[in-house]
Design a protein around this motif. Structure first.
Motif, PDB file in Angstrom:
ATOM      1  N   LYS A 266       0.850  -1.209   0.000  1.00 54.39           N
ATOM      2  CA  LYS A 266       0.000   0.000   0.000  1.00 54.39           C
ATOM      3  C   LYS A 266       0.875   1.244   0.000  1.00 54.39           C
ATOM      4  N   ASP A 267       0.235   2.382   0.320  1.00 56.84           N
ATOM      5  CA  ASP A 267       1.001   3.635   0.399  1.00 56.84           C
ATOM      6  C   ASP A 267       1.151   4.102   1.843  1.00 56.84           C
ATOM      7  N   VAL A 268       0.974   3.188   2.802  1.00 55.43           N
ATOM      8  CA  VAL A 268       1.137   3.507   4.234  1.00 55.43           C
ATOM      9  C   VAL A 268       1.962   2.398   4.889  1.00 55.43           C
ATOM     10  N   ASP A 269       2.546   2.718   6.064  1.00 54.18           N
ATOM     11  CA  ASP A 269       3.395   1.745   6.758  1.00 54.18           C
ATOM     12  C   ASP A 269       2.558   0.671   7.446  1.00 54.18           C
ATOM     13  N   GLY A 270       1.700   0.008   6.705  1.00 56.52           N
ATOM     14  CA  GLY A 270       0.876  -1.054   7.279  1.00 56.52           C
ATOM     15  C   GLY A 270      -0.396  -0.502   7.868  1.00 56.52           C
ATOM     16  N   LEU A 271      -1.012  -1.335   8.673  1.00 52.24           N
ATOM     17  CA  LEU A 271      -2.210  -0.916   9.378  1.00 52.24           C
ATOM     18  C   LEU A 271      -1.790   0.108  10.418  1.00 52.24           C
ATOM     19  N   MET A 272      -2.533   1.225  10.502  1.00 56.12           N
ATOM     20  CA  MET A 272      -2.175   2.275  11.450  1.00 56.12           C
ATOM     21  C   MET A 272      -3.249   2.345  12.535  1.00 56.12           C
ATOM     22  N   SER A 273      -2.900   2.996  13.625  1.00 57.44           N
ATOM     23  CA  SER A 273      -3.830   3.085  14.751  1.00 57.44           C
ATOM     24  C   SER A 273      -5.109   3.835  14.358  1.00 57.44           C
ATOM     25  N   ALA A 274      -5.060   4.622  13.298  1.00 57.07           N
ATOM     26  CA  ALA A 274      -6.250   5.276  12.720  1.00 57.07           C
ATOM     27  C   ALA A 274      -5.885   5.692  11.306  1.00 57.07           C
ATOM     28  N   ASP A 275      -6.887   6.011  10.499  1.00 57.79           N
ATOM     29  CA  ASP A 275      -6.604   6.443   9.126  1.00 57.79           C
ATOM     30  C   ASP A 275      -5.679   7.659   9.166  1.00 57.79           C
ATOM     31  N   PRO A 276      -4.460   7.544   8.622  1.00 57.08           N
ATOM     32  CA  PRO A 276      -3.522   8.682   8.687  1.00 57.08           C
ATOM     33  C   PRO A 276      -4.044   9.922   7.963  1.00 57.08           C
ATOM     34  N   LYS A 277      -5.022   9.747   7.078  1.00 54.20           N
ATOM     35  CA  LYS A 277      -5.571  10.933   6.399  1.00 54.20           C
ATOM     36  C   LYS A 277      -6.472  11.728   7.348  1.00 54.20           C
ATOM     37  N   VAL A 278      -6.933  11.089   8.426  1.00 56.79           N
ATOM     38  CA  VAL A 278      -7.799  11.781   9.389  1.00 56.79           C
ATOM     39  C   VAL A 278      -7.026  12.116  10.661  1.00 56.79           C
ATOM     40  N   VAL A 279      -6.200  11.176  11.112  1.00 54.38           N
ATOM     41  CA  VAL A 279      -5.448  11.369  12.360  1.00 54.38           C
ATOM     42  C   VAL A 279      -3.961  11.413  11.999  1.00 54.38           C
ATOM     43  N   SER A 280      -3.404  12.602  11.978  1.00 51.25           N
ATOM     44  CA  SER A 280      -2.055  12.745  11.413  1.00 51.25           C
ATOM     45  C   SER A 280      -0.978  12.082  12.267  1.00 51.25           C
ATOM     46  N   ARG A 320       0.721  -9.776   5.172  1.00 53.72           N
ATOM     47  CA  ARG A 320       1.582  -8.710   5.645  1.00 53.72           C
ATOM     48  C   ARG A 320       1.252  -7.456   4.849  1.00 53.72           C
ATOM     49  N   ILE A 321       0.904  -6.381   5.550  1.00 58.81           N
ATOM     50  CA  ILE A 321       0.641  -5.121   4.844  1.00 58.81           C
ATOM     51  C   ILE A 321       1.951  -4.345   4.820  1.00 58.81           C
ATOM     52  N   LYS A 322       2.390  -3.966   3.633  1.00 59.78           N
ATOM     53  CA  LYS A 322       3.681  -3.288   3.489  1.00 59.78           C
ATOM     54  C   LYS A 322       3.497  -1.982   2.730  1.00 59.78           C
ATOM     55  N   ASN A 323       4.482  -1.114   2.869  1.00 59.22           N
ATOM     56  CA  ASN A 323       4.436   0.178   2.191  1.00 59.22           C
ATOM     57  C   ASN A 323       5.363   0.163   0.977  1.00 59.22           C
ATOM     58  N   SER A 324       4.793   0.262  -0.211  1.00 60.24           N
ATOM     59  CA  SER A 324       5.668   0.213  -1.398  1.00 60.24           C
ATOM     60  C   SER A 324       6.523   1.483  -1.493  1.00 60.24           C
ATOM     61  N   TYR A 325       6.143   2.536  -0.764  1.00 63.33           N
ATOM     62  CA  TYR A 325       6.935   3.765  -0.754  1.00 63.33           C
ATOM     63  C   TYR A 325       8.033   3.710   0.309  1.00 63.33           C
ATOM     64  N   ASN A 326       7.947   2.697   1.176  1.00 61.09           N
ATOM     65  CA  ASN A 326       8.910   2.574   2.278  1.00 61.09           C
ATOM     66  C   ASN A 326       9.114   1.077   2.559  1.00 61.09           C
ATOM     67  N   PRO A 327       9.671   0.354   1.568  1.00 60.62           N
ATOM     68  CA  PRO A 327       9.668  -1.115   1.639  1.00 60.62           C
ATOM     69  C   PRO A 327      10.448  -1.696   2.809  1.00 60.62           C
ATOM     70  N   ASP A 328      11.365  -0.925   3.411  1.00 61.00           N
ATOM     71  CA  ASP A 328      12.128  -1.481   4.533  1.00 61.00           C
ATOM     72  C   ASP A 328      11.343  -1.506   5.839  1.00 61.00           C
ATOM     73  N   HIS A 329      10.240  -0.768   5.871  1.00 59.96           N
ATOM     74  CA  HIS A 329       9.421  -0.779   7.091  1.00 59.96           C
ATOM     75  C   HIS A 329       8.750  -2.156   7.218  1.00 59.96           C
ATOM     76  N   PRO A 330       8.771  -2.738   8.438  1.00 58.62           N
ATOM     77  CA  PRO A 330       8.199  -4.098   8.567  1.00 58.62           C
ATOM     78  C   PRO A 330       6.694  -4.177   8.313  1.00 58.62           C
ATOM     79  N   GLY A 331       5.967  -3.073   8.392  1.00 58.15           N
ATOM     80  CA  GLY A 331       4.529  -3.096   8.108  1.00 58.15           C
ATOM     81  C   GLY A 331       3.737  -3.773   9.213  1.00 58.15           C
ATOM     82  N   THR A 332       2.664  -4.441   8.836  1.00 61.51           N
ATOM     83  CA  THR A 332       1.801  -5.114   9.821  1.00 61.51           C
ATOM     84  C   THR A 332       1.667  -6.582   9.465  1.00 61.51           C
ATOM     85  N   LEU A 333       1.862  -7.431  10.454  1.00 61.41           N
ATOM     86  CA  LEU A 333       1.636  -8.864  10.233  1.00 61.41           C
ATOM     87  C   LEU A 333       0.250  -9.226  10.752  1.00 61.41           C
ATOM     88  N   ILE A 334      -0.561  -9.831   9.882  1.00 64.01           N
ATOM     89  CA  ILE A 334      -1.894 -10.285  10.285  1.00 64.01           C
ATOM     90  C   ILE A 334      -1.881 -11.810  10.245  1.00 64.01           C
TER      91      ILE A 334
END
Ligand SMILES: Nc1ncnc2c1ncn2[C@@H]1O[C@H](COP(=O)(O)OP(=O)(O)O)[C@@H](O)[C@H]1O
Ligand SMILES: N[C@@H](CC(=O)OP(=O)(O)O)C(=O)O
Length: 515
Positions: A266-280, A320-334
């Motif tokens: 995706k374009d985010v570092d995995g699943l975030m605690s809230a939508d980063p577009k709403v909660v910066s 695994r949700i990963k960030n294609s803009y930041n591939p080294d970030h581990p992202g989220t493991l589900i």
């Protein structure tokens, strides 16, 4: 760097001696560990630069010894543009594909893809235009035609991504329409369901592509065929579901699973605690169970298709949700709860009180009460029977002995306004047994939380919301025991998200615990 060809990357294991079964099995198991589904969403392949980057990423995985099956969505916002083009042809009789043509032809040009790829993409653009001509002429856009229309995005993008893999990395990449590996659907158009009967066909087709022919299939997400061979779609965001369906199809009881992991880029570092577009200031959620992620997706977190986790859970294939803009970030493991516990303890992480929070907007709240039914058995059954008969989908429920509050799923009536609420007959039946109060313009705020700490959590949430003047109209703790939901005014939804998020994540203790 010289990228190995797909054929080369298969020769990494030493040749086996005949009869050396233990070694053969170990090699097979190793191979299975290295087979992955890599899904790239529209945001990851929105232009030539991003397609180049994604192809480099896939090639680097192959160099690391992985064997991918790739699933792609339409480039950027192509699906939205296709929907808009359909509406324009239908309503105004205008056929306009300029933006889509510009994007796809510019990408072909910039990437200098071979003539055959250009030919196929141009051919698809011509077909698309003819289809829109037809729509503008008859001024009709049936769900069936609309599915065919929106399928063009993925059909073009899979050719472009496969073309770039071949051209830049000499990888034997093959663009494939999902129906050509057997992805069949049921349940009509627009939000079709995957027909479980097709898993064996998919597994066979994929095995022969990636294991026997050493190819990298680049498969269209989002689309399939129904039993009559007509194009169908899995609902917006459905490419995630395509990816997990491949993993589920490959999870056989008799053979090694075909895939060890689904990576959703995706374009985010995995699943975030809230939508980063709403909660910066949202933070990454490193781990979530299938159930937690599914609840979050269902209750509005647009990061994943709401039903995408189910096939992965049934097939026990981690996502695994990963960030294609930041591939080294581990992202989220589900993964399963036991796997998540194991991973947390390896990293000495405790489960946070609140993992993530989301809002589902545009919800209708219905209050049904009846003092007449006080203590009588069958009150709830009578109420839900009315909703069932009308085919109206209910989301969140809170009950007392004499009253029921429930919310109606705003998405369930998409394209069918009649299903937005009960039919006049249904409403009358309900009013015969109870007083009914309908309130539109609500939102469900849901938390994925440690429900063992729900008393503490609810107390804190109610306190901060009351301090800031946000009124809670209903509270419900999901039976699945992973989520708690509140109903607030739709206009308060984003504010409520930020207030609750600040309460749990801006203190350093919680922020560290959740990392
Ligand atoms: N809890 C969440 N965590 C991460 N992203 C979220 C969350 N809720 C909503 N999102 C949104 O999901 C978006 C990614 O999903 P999507 O746009 O469907 O990606 P793609 O098109 O690449 O598949 C993010 O940009 C983000 O705004
Ligand atoms: N292209 C489709 C399917 C999809 O899954 O897209 P994305 O992965 O970009 O959310 C859509 O926009 O709905």
């Amino acid at each position: 760097l010289v990228a190995p060809s797909a054929a080369n990357h298969k020769t990494r294991l030493p040749p086996l001696q005949m009869g050396d079964w233990a070694e053969a099995n170990a090699a097979k198991a190793l191979d299975a560990q290295k087979r992955i589904v890599m899904k790239f969403g529209g945001s990851s392949i929105r232009d030539a630069e991003r397609v180049t980057h994604v192809a480099d990423l896939i090639a680097s995985k192959i160099r690391e010894g992985f064997t991918p099956a790739v699933v792609v969505s339409a480039m950027g916002t192509t699906t939205n543009e296709l929907e808009r083009a359909g509406a324009l042809a239908l309503v105004d009789g205008i056929v306009r594909v300029d933006e889509m043509r510009k994007l796809h032809l510019e990408v072909l040009d910039e990437l200098e893809l071979p003539a055959n790829v250009g030919y196929e993409v141009r051919q698809l653009l011509r077909e698309l235009e003819s289809l829109l001509d037809g729509v503008s002429m008859v001024r009709e856009l049936t769900p069936r035609t609309k599915d065919l229309l929106v399928s063009f995005g993925e059909r073009m993008s899979c050719r472009i991504v496969a073309g770039q893999l071949k051209e830049a990395h000499d990888i034997t990449a093959v663009p494939i329409e999902a129906w050509n590996i057997g992805l069949r659907t049921e349940g009509g158009h627009g939000e079709a369901r995957v027909d479980e009967e097709c898993y064996d066909d998919i597994a066979r087709a994929l095995r022969s592509s990636i294991v026997e022919r050493n190819e990298v299939p680049v498969i269209t997400g989002y689309v399939g065929h129904d039993a009559d061979g007509r194009v169908t779609t899995l609902g917006r965001g459905g490419s995630d579901l395509t990816a997990t369906t491949l993993a589920r199809a490959g999870a056989s009881e008799t053979q090694e699973p075909l895939f060890a992991e689904v990576q959703v880029w995706k374009d985010v570092d995995g699943l975030m605690s809230a939508d980063p577009k709403v909660v910066s200031n949202s933070v990454n959620v490193p781990f979530a169970t299938y159930e937690e992620a599914a609840e979050l997706a269902y209750f509005g977190a647009s990061i994943l298709h709401p039903t995408a986790l189910r096939p992965a859970q049934v097939g026990q294939c981690p996502v695994r949700i990963k960030n294609s803009y930041n591939p080294d970030h581990p992202g989220t493991l589900i993964a399963s709860p036991s796997k998540i516990d194991e991973e947390r303890s390896l990293k000495s992480l405790e489960r946070p009180a609140l993992t993530a929070i989301t809002a589902k907007r545009g919800v209708t709240l219905v209050d049904i009460s009846s003092s007449r039914m006080l203590g009588q058995p069958g009150f709830l059954a009578a109420i839900f029977e009315v909703f069932e008969t009308d085919g109206v989908s209910v989301d969140v429920v809170a009950t007392s002995e004499v009253s029921v509050s429930l919310t109606l799923d705003p998405k369930a009536h998409l394209g069918d306004e009649a299903k937005r609420f009960l039919s006049p007959k249904g409403l009358k039946r309900l009013e015969d047994i109870a007083r009914v109060d309908v309130r539109d313009g609500r939102a469900i705020v849901s938390f994925i939380a440690d429900v063992a700490r729900s008393t503490e959590l609810i107390a804190r949430v109610f306190t901060v919301l009351a301090q800031r003047g946000v009124k809670v109209e209903m509270l419900s703790q999901g039976a699945s025991k992973v989520n708690i939901s509140l109903v607030v005014l739709d206009a308060d939804a984003e504010e409520a998200l930020r207030i609750i998020h600040d309460e749990f994540f801006s203190t350093s203790k919680e922020a560290v615990a959740s990392r």
